[in-house]
Design a protein around this motif. Sequence first.
Motif, PDB file in Angstrom:
ATOM      1  N   ASP A  52      32.140 -18.613   9.973  1.00 51.91           N
ATOM      2  CA  ASP A  52      31.931 -20.049   9.301  1.00 51.91           C
ATOM      3  C   ASP A  52      32.668 -21.118   9.551  1.00 51.91           C
ATOM      4  O   ASP A  52      32.017 -22.356   9.292  1.00 51.91           O
ATOM      5  N   ASN A  53      33.620 -21.007  10.011  1.00 52.00           N
ATOM      6  CA  ASN A  53      34.807 -22.099  10.002  1.00 52.00           C
ATOM      7  C   ASN A  53      35.673 -21.816  11.371  1.00 52.00           C
ATOM      8  O   ASN A  53      36.891 -21.813  11.484  1.00 52.00           O
ATOM      9  N   LYS A  54      34.853 -21.658  12.533  1.00 51.56           N
ATOM     10  CA  LYS A  54      35.440 -21.596  13.684  1.00 51.56           C
ATOM     11  C   LYS A  54      36.586 -22.539  14.168  1.00 51.56           C
ATOM     12  O   LYS A  54      37.828 -22.126  14.505  1.00 51.56           O
ATOM     13  N   GLU A  55      36.430 -23.865  13.754  1.00 53.62           N
ATOM     14  CA  GLU A  55      37.653 -24.762  14.248  1.00 53.62           C
ATOM     15  C   GLU A  55      38.750 -24.587  13.315  1.00 53.62           C
ATOM     16  O   GLU A  55      39.927 -24.520  13.736  1.00 53.62           O
ATOM     17  N   LYS A  56      38.675 -24.376  11.974  1.00 50.15           N
ATOM     18  CA  LYS A  56      39.775 -24.253  11.091  1.00 50.15           C
ATOM     19  C   LYS A  56      40.286 -22.722  11.436  1.00 50.15           C
ATOM     20  O   LYS A  56      41.672 -22.899  11.351  1.00 50.15           O
ATOM     21  N   ALA A  57      39.706 -21.734  11.808  1.00 49.55           N
ATOM     22  CA  ALA A  57      40.100 -20.723  12.069  1.00 49.55           C
ATOM     23  C   ALA A  57      41.139 -20.722  13.507  1.00 49.55           C
ATOM     24  O   ALA A  57      42.161 -20.030  13.441  1.00 49.55           O
ATOM     25  N   LEU A  58      40.423 -21.327  14.307  1.00 51.77           N
ATOM     26  CA  LEU A  58      41.222 -21.409  15.556  1.00 51.77           C
ATOM     27  C   LEU A  58      42.606 -22.152  15.543  1.00 51.77           C
ATOM     28  O   LEU A  58      43.378 -22.014  15.975  1.00 51.77           O
ATOM     29  N   ASP A  59      42.476 -23.246  14.693  1.00 47.83           N
ATOM     30  CA  ASP A  59      43.668 -24.159  14.341  1.00 47.83           C
ATOM     31  C   ASP A  59      44.535 -23.405  13.700  1.00 47.83           C
ATOM     32  O   ASP A  59      45.965 -23.362  13.983  1.00 47.83           O
ATOM     33  N   LEU A  60      44.319 -22.277  12.835  1.00 49.14           N
ATOM     34  CA  LEU A  60      45.318 -21.305  12.175  1.00 49.14           C
ATOM     35  C   LEU A  60      45.885 -20.607  13.095  1.00 49.14           C
ATOM     36  O   LEU A  60      47.061 -20.367  13.092  1.00 49.14           O
TER      37      LEU A  60
END
Length: 130
Positions: A52-60
């Motif tokens: 659901d939050n690919k970009e946020k998860a990748l940044d993390l």
Amino acid sequence: GIPVNAFAPTDFGVPDYYELVMTTSDDTLGKKQQAIEAFMRAAAKGQQYVKDNKEKALDLLLSKQANEFPLEKDVETKSLDILIPLMDAGDKPFGSQTTESWQTLIDWMKKEKLISQDVKADEIMIDLAK
């Protein structure tokens, strides 16, 4: 820029198999089943968050990576684009597995002489993702 050759084992007669497998002993499962089930729920929640939050998860991920093995954002983005759909269990819970799938793999391994004993899937696996 380095060419990579990849192949799908299923294209060469290997039955489809699970790539996410968690193992424990019967003793540990008996003593810590609630904790193991909680871990499975947390893993499913994390998987859904990434979906659901690919970009946020990748940044993390990139903010927590080890300096010894730096990740490249564009490569990891492409990886997620490929892997997220493959990890979708459809109408089944994350991490679901069937004895039928395991038995197919076990029977193939026996036929190919990768294992020598008869093994019954329902005696060696349990699906905690139900």
